[in-house]
Design a protein around this motif. Structure first.
Motif, PDB file in Angstrom:
ATOM      1  N   GLU A 106      17.336  26.066  63.060  1.00 54.07           N
ATOM      2  CA  GLU A 106      18.512  25.578  63.771  1.00 54.07           C
ATOM      3  C   GLU A 106      19.405  26.765  64.099  1.00 54.07           C
ATOM      4  OE1 GLU A 106      20.375  22.641  61.340  1.00 54.07           O
ATOM      5  OE2 GLU A 106      18.638  21.301  61.362  1.00 54.07           O
ATOM      6  N   CYS A 107      19.560  27.044  65.376  1.00 54.27           N
ATOM      7  CA  CYS A 107      20.366  28.173  65.817  1.00 54.27           C
ATOM      8  C   CYS A 107      21.708  27.682  66.341  1.00 54.27           C
ATOM      9  CB  CYS A 107      19.640  28.963  66.902  1.00 54.27           C
ATOM     10  SG  CYS A 107      18.119  29.754  66.324  1.00 54.27           S
ATOM     11  N   ALA A 108      22.767  28.391  65.987  1.00 56.33           N
ATOM     12  CA  ALA A 108      24.117  28.036  66.427  1.00 56.33           C
ATOM     13  C   ALA A 108      24.249  28.264  67.929  1.00 56.33           C
ATOM     14  CB  ALA A 108      25.145  28.878  65.670  1.00 56.33           C
ATOM     15  N   ALA A 109      25.320  27.712  68.496  1.00 57.49           N
ATOM     16  CA  ALA A 109      25.594  27.883  69.923  1.00 57.49           C
ATOM     17  C   ALA A 109      25.663  29.376  70.249  1.00 57.49           C
ATOM     18  CB  ALA A 109      26.908  27.207  70.277  1.00 57.49           C
ATOM     19  N   GLY A 110      25.014  29.755  71.334  1.00 64.02           N
ATOM     20  CA  GLY A 110      25.001  31.146  71.735  1.00 64.02           C
ATOM     21  C   GLY A 110      23.835  31.936  71.176  1.00 64.02           C
ATOM     22  N   PHE A 111      23.046  31.313  70.300  1.00 65.58           N
ATOM     23  CA  PHE A 111      21.879  31.972  69.716  1.00 65.58           C
ATOM     24  C   PHE A 111      20.606  31.268  70.176  1.00 65.58           C
ATOM     25  CE2 PHE A 111      25.249  33.417  67.049  1.00 65.58           C
ATOM     26  CZ  PHE A 111      24.843  34.638  66.535  1.00 65.58           C
ATOM     27  N   GLN A 112      19.555  32.037  70.357  1.00 62.06           N
ATOM     28  CA  GLN A 112      18.272  31.500  70.782  1.00 62.06           C
ATOM     29  C   GLN A 112      17.231  31.713  69.681  1.00 62.06           C
ATOM     30  OE1 GLN A 112      17.787  29.829  73.651  1.00 62.06           O
ATOM     31  NE2 GLN A 112      19.969  30.124  74.063  1.00 62.06           N
ATOM     32  N   PRO A 113      16.326  30.753  69.502  1.00 58.21           N
ATOM     33  CA  PRO A 113      15.264  30.945  68.502  1.00 58.21           C
ATOM     34  C   PRO A 113      14.287  32.018  68.950  1.00 58.21           C
ATOM     35  CG  PRO A 113      14.859  28.959  69.775  1.00 58.21           C
ATOM     36  CD  PRO A 113      16.214  29.450  70.190  1.00 58.21           C
ATOM     37  N   ARG A 114      13.803  32.782  68.008  1.00 58.35           N
ATOM     38  CA  ARG A 114      12.746  33.751  68.298  1.00 58.35           C
ATOM     39  C   ARG A 114      11.822  33.815  67.083  1.00 58.35           C
ATOM     40  NH1 ARG A 114      14.474  39.720  69.318  1.00 58.35           N
ATOM     41  NH2 ARG A 114      14.734  39.675  67.068  1.00 58.35           N
ATOM     42  N   ASN A 115      10.554  33.545  67.320  1.00 58.48           N
ATOM     43  CA  ASN A 115       9.548  33.587  66.262  1.00 58.48           C
ATOM     44  C   ASN A 115       8.486  34.595  66.655  1.00 58.48           C
ATOM     45  OD1 ASN A 115      10.592  31.381  64.564  1.00 58.48           O
ATOM     46  ND2 ASN A 115      10.248  30.176  66.419  1.00 58.48           N
ATOM     47  N   LEU A 135       4.991  37.444  59.628  1.00 62.30           N
ATOM     48  CA  LEU A 135       5.592  36.345  60.389  1.00 62.30           C
ATOM     49  C   LEU A 135       7.102  36.427  60.206  1.00 62.30           C
ATOM     50  CD1 LEU A 135       3.162  33.504  59.299  1.00 62.30           C
ATOM     51  CD2 LEU A 135       3.519  34.203  61.664  1.00 62.30           C
ATOM     52  N   VAL A 136       7.847  36.299  61.309  1.00 60.06           N
ATOM     53  CA  VAL A 136       9.304  36.419  61.258  1.00 60.06           C
ATOM     54  C   VAL A 136       9.938  35.332  62.115  1.00 60.06           C
ATOM     55  CG1 VAL A 136      11.291  37.911  61.716  1.00 60.06           C
ATOM     56  CG2 VAL A 136       9.145  38.917  60.966  1.00 60.06           C
ATOM     57  N   SER A 137      10.977  34.703  61.586  1.00 59.82           N
ATOM     58  CA  SER A 137      11.736  33.711  62.340  1.00 59.82           C
ATOM     59  C   SER A 137      13.201  34.121  62.365  1.00 59.82           C
ATOM     60  CB  SER A 137      11.587  32.323  61.701  1.00 59.82           C
ATOM     61  OG  SER A 137      12.278  31.347  62.458  1.00 59.82           O
ATOM     62  N   ASP A 138      13.781  34.176  63.567  1.00 56.35           N
ATOM     63  CA  ASP A 138      15.168  34.614  63.756  1.00 56.35           C
ATOM     64  C   ASP A 138      15.904  33.684  64.704  1.00 56.35           C
ATOM     65  OD1 ASP A 138      14.769  37.020  62.287  1.00 56.35           O
ATOM     66  OD2 ASP A 138      14.026  38.030  64.082  1.00 56.35           O
ATOM     67  N   CYS A 139      17.229  33.822  64.691  1.00 58.40           N
ATOM     68  CA  CYS A 139      18.086  33.303  65.754  1.00 58.40           C
ATOM     69  C   CYS A 139      18.761  34.522  66.373  1.00 58.40           C
ATOM     70  CB  CYS A 139      19.140  32.339  65.213  1.00 58.40           C
ATOM     71  SG  CYS A 139      18.488  30.732  64.693  1.00 58.40           S
ATOM     72  N   VAL A 140      18.617  34.692  67.683  1.00 61.18           N
ATOM     73  CA  VAL A 140      19.065  35.908  68.350  1.00 61.18           C
ATOM     74  C   VAL A 140      20.259  35.621  69.245  1.00 61.18           C
ATOM     75  CG1 VAL A 140      18.372  37.809  69.856  1.00 61.18           C
ATOM     76  CG2 VAL A 140      16.704  36.762  68.317  1.00 61.18           C
ATOM     77  N   GLY A 141      21.339  36.372  69.018  1.00 62.34           N
ATOM     78  CA  GLY A 141      22.523  36.272  69.850  1.00 62.34           C
ATOM     79  C   GLY A 141      22.705  37.526  70.672  1.00 62.34           C
ATOM     80  N   PRO A 142      23.759  37.581  71.500  1.00 60.09           N
ATOM     81  CA  PRO A 142      23.977  38.751  72.366  1.00 60.09           C
ATOM     82  C   PRO A 142      24.116  40.057  71.590  1.00 60.09           C
ATOM     83  CG  PRO A 142      25.391  36.914  73.020  1.00 60.09           C
ATOM     84  CD  PRO A 142      24.768  36.534  71.708  1.00 60.09           C
ATOM     85  N   ALA A 143      24.721  40.000  70.415  1.00 58.27           N
ATOM     86  CA  ALA A 143      24.960  41.234  69.666  1.00 58.27           C
ATOM     87  C   ALA A 143      24.527  41.143  68.203  1.00 58.27           C
ATOM     88  CB  ALA A 143      26.444  41.603  69.733  1.00 58.27           C
ATOM     89  N   LEU A 144      23.885  40.040  67.828  1.00 52.85           N
ATOM     90  CA  LEU A 144      23.569  39.825  66.420  1.00 52.85           C
ATOM     91  C   LEU A 144      22.296  39.010  66.285  1.00 52.85           C
ATOM     92  CD1 LEU A 144      24.578  40.014  63.410  1.00 52.85           C
ATOM     93  CD2 LEU A 144      25.717  37.822  63.805  1.00 52.85           C
ATOM     94  N   THR A 145      21.455  39.401  65.342  1.00 55.59           N
ATOM     95  CA  THR A 145      20.260  38.626  65.007  1.00 55.59           C
ATOM     96  C   THR A 145      20.399  38.077  63.599  1.00 55.59           C
ATOM     97  OG1 THR A 145      18.787  39.886  66.454  1.00 55.59           O
ATOM     98  CG2 THR A 145      17.764  38.732  64.615  1.00 55.59           C
ATOM     99  N   LEU A 146      20.260  36.765  63.465  1.00 55.15           N
ATOM    100  CA  LEU A 146      20.325  36.110  62.162  1.00 55.15           C
ATOM    101  C   LEU A 146      18.905  35.853  61.683  1.00 55.15           C
ATOM    102  CD1 LEU A 146      23.172  33.536  62.896  1.00 55.15           C
ATOM    103  CD2 LEU A 146      23.367  35.785  61.824  1.00 55.15           C
TER     104      LEU A 146
END
Length: 203
Positions: A106-115, A135-146
């Motif tokens: 679940e990615c917050a507003a402004g973040f996109q999933p990236r696997n 294997l890596v799962s992230d949520c990617v934003g303009p200036a930050l990766t969670l």
């Protein structure tokens, strides 16, 4: 900076590189390579040096047939490939990346999933400097990766190292050493199952 990224940078003296999207998910390769240059996030965390041998009686990522299919699919249809030297070994790294959501992601507003799935193949040298598969799962934003989930495995498909990132505590949990709540255990296996299905072609 995570332990994986820090160690990788020390080993090769380069900043990590990232990517998003697969051609089959309608992201042209040229667009992807531009994203790699503009958002250097993924490859550095992909090739994680082996901190310790796998514990006795390790758990499999998946059944052997699914494991083999997942790796072969990444080698045959990677999002991108990169040549890399770590220690005394030259590697070819096959990277498969998807923006499709996996269960629990679940990615917050402004973040996109990236696997992402990283398959490292030794071209020359002993080939034991990095884990063969990550294997890596992230949520990617303009200036930050969670970071959400990461797992390293050996060539046979046994889990060697893994991390479930706790957003509340802001630190990774190691399922092999930390005590996880039932909900965290469920989330870990939801990620694992979803990532395998995604990259093996099961969804």
């Amino acid at each position: 900076m995570t332990r994986a990224v820090l160690l990788f940078c020390v080993l090769i003296g380069a900043a990590p590189a990232g990517a998003s999207g697969l051609p089959e998910f309608e992201a042209p390769l040229a667009e992807l390579r531009a994203a790699v240059r503009s958002q250097p996030l993924a490859l550095g965390g992909a090739l994680k040096a082996r901190p310790r041998p796998a514990p006795k009686g390790p758990e499999r990522v998946s059944d052997p047939e699914t494991w083999a299919r997942m790796l072969e699919r990444a080698r045959r249809n990677p999002t991108l490939t990169q040549d890399l030297r770590v220690g005394d070994t030259d590697y070819k790294v096959f990277v498969a990346v998807s923006e499709s959501v996996v269960p629990g992601q679940e990615c917050a507003a402004g973040f996109q999933p990236r696997n992402a799935l990283y398959v490292s193949q030794a071209v020359s040298g002993p080939g034991n400097a990095v884990y063969p598969v990550r294997l890596v799962s992230d949520c990617v934003g303009p200036a930050l990766t969670l970071q959400l989930f990461a797992l390293d495995a050996d060539a046979a498909g046994f889990i060697a190292d893994s991390a479930l990132y706790d957003p509340a505590k802001g630190k990774p949990l190691d399922p092999s050493r930390d005590r996880l709540s039932p909900a965290q255990v469920d989330r870990f296996y939801a990620y694992l199952t979803g990532m395998v299905r995604l990259f093996a072609g099961g969804q």
